[in-house]
Design a protein around this motif. Sequence first.
Motif, PDB file in Angstrom:
ATOM      1  N   PRO A 123       0.815  -1.220   0.000  1.00  0.00           N
ATOM      2  CA  PRO A 123       0.000   0.000   0.000  1.00  0.00           C
ATOM      3  C   PRO A 123       0.847   1.268   0.000  1.00  0.00           C
ATOM      4  N   ASN A 124       2.156   1.128   0.281  1.00  0.00           N
ATOM      5  CA  ASN A 124       2.999   2.335   0.306  1.00  0.00           C
ATOM      6  C   ASN A 124       3.768   2.549  -0.989  1.00  0.00           C
ATOM      7  N   SER A 125       3.619   1.639  -1.953  1.00  0.00           N
ATOM      8  CA  SER A 125       4.409   1.769  -3.182  1.00  0.00           C
ATOM      9  C   SER A 125       3.764   2.782  -4.109  1.00  0.00           C
ATOM     10  N   LYS A 126       4.247   3.983  -4.048  1.00  0.00           N
ATOM     11  CA  LYS A 126       3.706   5.044  -4.894  1.00  0.00           C
ATOM     12  C   LYS A 126       4.538   5.115  -6.162  1.00  0.00           C
ATOM     13  N   PRO A 127       4.057   5.620  -7.273  1.00  0.00           N
ATOM     14  CA  PRO A 127       2.695   6.083  -7.457  1.00  0.00           C
ATOM     15  C   PRO A 127       1.730   4.934  -7.736  1.00  0.00           C
ATOM     16  N   ASP A 128       2.227   3.813  -8.290  1.00  0.00           N
ATOM     17  CA  ASP A 128       1.322   2.715  -8.582  1.00  0.00           C
ATOM     18  C   ASP A 128       1.562   1.602  -7.569  1.00  0.00           C
ATOM     19  N   LEU A 129       0.533   0.812  -7.321  1.00  0.00           N
ATOM     20  CA  LEU A 129       0.685  -0.292  -6.388  1.00  0.00           C
ATOM     21  C   LEU A 129       1.550  -1.373  -7.006  1.00  0.00           C
ATOM     22  N   LYS A 130       2.506  -1.852  -6.216  1.00  0.00           N
ATOM     23  CA  LYS A 130       3.360  -2.936  -6.714  1.00  0.00           C
ATOM     24  C   LYS A 130       3.237  -4.118  -5.768  1.00  0.00           C
ATOM     25  N   VAL A 131       3.500  -5.311  -6.331  1.00  0.00           N
ATOM     26  CA  VAL A 131       3.471  -6.487  -5.473  1.00  0.00           C
ATOM     27  C   VAL A 131       4.601  -6.363  -4.455  1.00  0.00           C
ATOM     28  N   GLU A 132       4.283  -6.624  -3.213  1.00  0.00           N
ATOM     29  CA  GLU A 132       5.302  -6.472  -2.169  1.00  0.00           C
ATOM     30  C   GLU A 132       6.280  -7.637  -2.225  1.00  0.00           C
ATOM     31  N   LEU A 133       7.559  -7.302  -2.106  1.00  0.00           N
ATOM     32  CA  LEU A 133       8.586  -8.338  -2.165  1.00  0.00           C
ATOM     33  C   LEU A 133       9.063  -8.685  -0.761  1.00  0.00           C
TER      34      LEU A 133
END
Length: 537
Positions: free
Chosen positions: A358-368
Amino acid sequence: MEMDKLVSLCKRRGVLFQSSEIYGGLNGFWDYGPLGVELKRNIKEAWWRDMVTGHDDIEAPPGAPEAYEMCGLDCTIIMHPQVWKVSGHYDLFVDKMVDCTESKKRYRYDQVPGRWVEAKGQKVFVTTLAEANHAQEIEARALKFFNLRAKDAADLAWQGGLVSLAKIDPAEYVKVLAPEAKALGTLTAPRDFNLMFKTIVGALGTEEDAAFLRPETAQGIFVNFKNVLDSSRVRVPFGIAQMGKSFRNEITPRNFTFRSREFEQMEIEFFCHPNSSLQWYQYWRDRRFRWYTEMGLSGERLQLREHHQDELSHYSRGTADIEYAFPFLPAGEFGELEGVAHRGDFDLRSHMEGKLDPNSKPDLKVELGEDGKPKWKGSGKDLTYRDDITNERYTPHVIEPSAGADRATLAFLCEAYHEDQAPDDKGEMQTRVVMKLHPRIAPIKAAVFPLVKKDGMPEVAQKIYRELKKRWNVFYDEKGAVGRRYRRQDEAGTPFCITVDGQSLQDQTVTIRDRDTLKQWRVKVEEVSAELAERLK
Ligand code: ATP
């Protein structure tokens, strides 16, 4: 209204009981008694009827961008553990807690209010668990701590106002007087505490078999999104509703049923095109607020609080809380009844791709994860939507109105409680306790009484009772003075009392008494049912 009065009425009249009371009760768990179960069922049924089965999907309701469909689901409480990993609950559904080494108690640090005070050259943060009168409680504790008498209260130099322990730097915990401690500095540093109840599925009992009781009903809807699309003819925009039990291992359950560990939610996930999602958000926010007012919550105790931009997760374009000024809260404070959130495509995309950050701006990315691989894998299933008219394929945006059935019940109870003056059997004015519940949610819709237990009055009354019973939950009572019987129904929130008296035997009419106005009027026996139907609308 003082909360104690409502709490005692709830117990005395069978609205709410502490769970497992004969064994001393279990903190955070509540049972609904004979009256309470009807009240809560009526609230849930009103919600389901107004939001789902009674919804007109042909015409756009006022404020909605277009017509939309609604349907329901009833999912399991225990779901595949991966659901909670991908949704983020496994990693992030935590409260910060602190332990007290002296009292051996555990507290949620944002729910422990306190205040800095200085006396005798020492500065201390004094806390309390009191639910009201925080200032008085803290002063009493401070006096005791500094060994001062009440008349020396002026020796206490207060610094700043009431703040929660969450605002105190843990490095300063040595100066904190914990809520149930006598010595300073007994609190441990805050730690994460996951609120999900864990259980084991299957006989092996290994950690791999660990599963969780759902902390919200919403995820059951997301994971069934495709099933609903494939099995019904719904088209975006549409909503799926679900109500049912949710479980959260709240660290400090309190305020009656407001914060329980087992509670019921009434949730809607509304799927729409990204371009119109802001309008849909505004529609649902206002629609849900209006619902509470239609069900009898008054303007000044109910408020809609739009979250500030900096309170929002970055994928959300809006969140609003519908809040009620519960009497157990300090004056001016409100408690959440329902949250209405614009959730973008966060949930559907997570269940497709894996846990999104939820913190990956600007677009949502899969968390690693630490190994550089996706932390929690999604289902890999296609949860996008293809519009068969425009041929456009997209991941719908979601608006989530998420309500609590128990908090709604509590708010309706608080709002309903009234005391007024009414004449007793001898015509003397007495204080009357009356629950002014909306007729739709009142547990008992009408009570039927024979004025006296003779002259054929009970027979007439019982016939009316049986007739009405076919349609509503009605109550028959022939015991004691009629004034006492009225009072009992007033306390139960019964909107109408129907009395068979001497005149009934002559002209086949009965009196109907209105709970709120105390007005009485006569109606023909055969018209009672129709009259009631009209007034219960
Ligand atoms: P709070 O901040 O009060 O803990 P929340 O923001 O965590 O609530 P949501 O996750 O938005 O609550 O849940 C939606 C609704 O479910 C709430 O508005 C409330 O009505 C209900 N709810 C949540 N937690 C509880 C609880 N512990 N007891 C009773 N109802 C609850």
